[in-house]
Design an enzyme around this catalytic site. Sequence first.
Site, PDB file in Angstrom:
ATOM      1  N   GLU A 122       0.932  -1.241  -0.041  1.00 25.03           N
ATOM      2  CA  GLU A 122       0.159  -0.045  -0.136  1.00 25.03           C
ATOM      3  C   GLU A 122       0.838   1.115   0.174  1.00 25.03           C
ATOM      4  OE1 GLU A 122      -1.173   3.356   1.599  1.00 25.03           O
ATOM      5  OE2 GLU A 122      -1.510   1.940   3.481  1.00 25.03           O
TER       6      GLU A 122
ATOM      7  N   CYS B   1      -1.584   9.060   3.721  1.00 21.03           N
ATOM      8  CA  CYS B   1      -1.437   8.410   2.301  1.00 21.03           C
ATOM      9  C   CYS B   1      -2.780   8.660   1.510  1.00 21.03           C
ATOM     10  CB  CYS B   1      -1.046   6.957   2.131  1.00 21.03           C
ATOM     11  SG  CYS B   1      -2.261   5.823   3.604  1.00 21.03           S
TER      12      CYS B   1
END
Length: 537
Positions: A275, A314
């Site tokens: 990720e 993020c």
Amino acid sequence: MRGISASAPGDNPREGAVVARTLHSWTRGAWWAPEGRGLEVTDAVTGEPVAAVSSNGLDTAATVAYAREVGGPALRQSGFAERAALVKQLALALKERRQELIELSARTGATAADASVDVDGGIGTALVFAGKGAKQLPDGNVLAEDDAEPLGKGGTFAGRHLLTPRRGVVVEINAFNFPVWGMLEKLAPALIAGVPTIVKPATQTAYVTEHAVRILDETGLLPDGALQLVCGGIGDLLDHLGGQDLVSFTGSAGTAAKLRGHEAVTALSVRFNAEADSLNGSVLGPDAVPGTPEFELFADALVHEMTCKAGQRCTAIRRALVPEELLDQVSDAVSDRLAKVVIGAPGAEGVTMGALVGQAQRGEVLAAVDRLKTAATVVTGGGPPAEVAGADSTTGAFMAPTLLRCDDPARPEPHTVEAFGPVSTLMGYRDPAHAVDLLARGEGSLVASVVSHDDETVREIVLGAAAHHGRILVLDRDDAGESTGHGTPMPQLVHGGPGRAGGGEEEGGLRAVAHHLQRTAVQAAPRVLDALAGTAS
């Protein structure tokens, strides 16, 4: 918890100096001290030493072997449902001592609200996994994925997919911005699956993760070897992994590529999930003109995503796409809101945004802003703030929230350069098809949002952009009251994205548990399949 800094045994500091405590790793059932001092980590606000981080001298082969040979068998003595109950107990133990983690997180530059996103978010995520596991998983270690499929005309031969725990270890390598949530969102499903975990936190905030692991260890609930912690570099740890093992990574796309190229992944098929950060976008619909609820929701959401954890998420909005004719109005609305943000030391009166994690991170963000400025102009911010509350702006890693405006959205910079801080670039689009094209130029993102009350606009953008995103939020006046927001992934839904975002998936309810299991197609008589799946009457 400023008192974490203390002289370590063997240190001989000059009088009055603050000496960072050397972090220990939790490995093979004991707290282990590294050889030497290691890398010094400083307070994001004061610049004082907080911790020294190193794994020098760690026996990585023995750490992996302990997980496989001790941790795995110990976990698999119980079944899915019992391990889900264990995860619940662990999460509640953290909840009872959450304030310790909140206070300690202030040293990372996080306000109490920022730290809650990490600490309470992580605890809540673990509890969701625990609840689903207790209600939806069987007592044993075999999960029947589907019904038996007849493979013959007479009904005596059939096939079925069975999921069982892999006989390896999970190595989770985490990012600095979520030292608690980042660990728990991976650890909870691994424990429920019956697979032991080795946690490698990011060096900058490893002291927060270490404290969380100490809390878990002090419960006495964890089976031996179920959880190990490596503070510092992982050295040759990946060299000891094989086909039953997993690596779960969160961080930069560059590091993900390096790990993905390791021989353990390429030759031995270690199950790898990444990720990575991405250039997430938010689109204001053409119908959301000034005076509508959606216009206000968009401006509020953009400011929140820019300032929450000082933009170090993020999932933060890096590209704000608005109709060309609304660029000025949106710019003014966002600038007015940003002018009210109070930057300073966590806990100081009125502070709504803290510091970046450290001076090095601020340097990287400023460098990225300089690259963005080749294609965009600064609307507000652009560097260190003129004033900070309760701190020294020269020693703290403070950055003013920065809104840029790019009048040529065809330029590559806004779609390729990520400033991992309180930075977003405003761009105009002509029509929904153009907005979809601009979103796709990010080459794969974790999340996008569409703020509109027009169903046709929403349909065109969502379906057009879906292939490029792991998650899409539609925000309007009807769901705003319950919406969890653009930047918050939910444990019930997948978190990840294609392309630049890493190409992987985390969370997603019981999908995350299944990721740690081996799917095996078993062919046999129906009575044998029922017996294996534990469904025989």
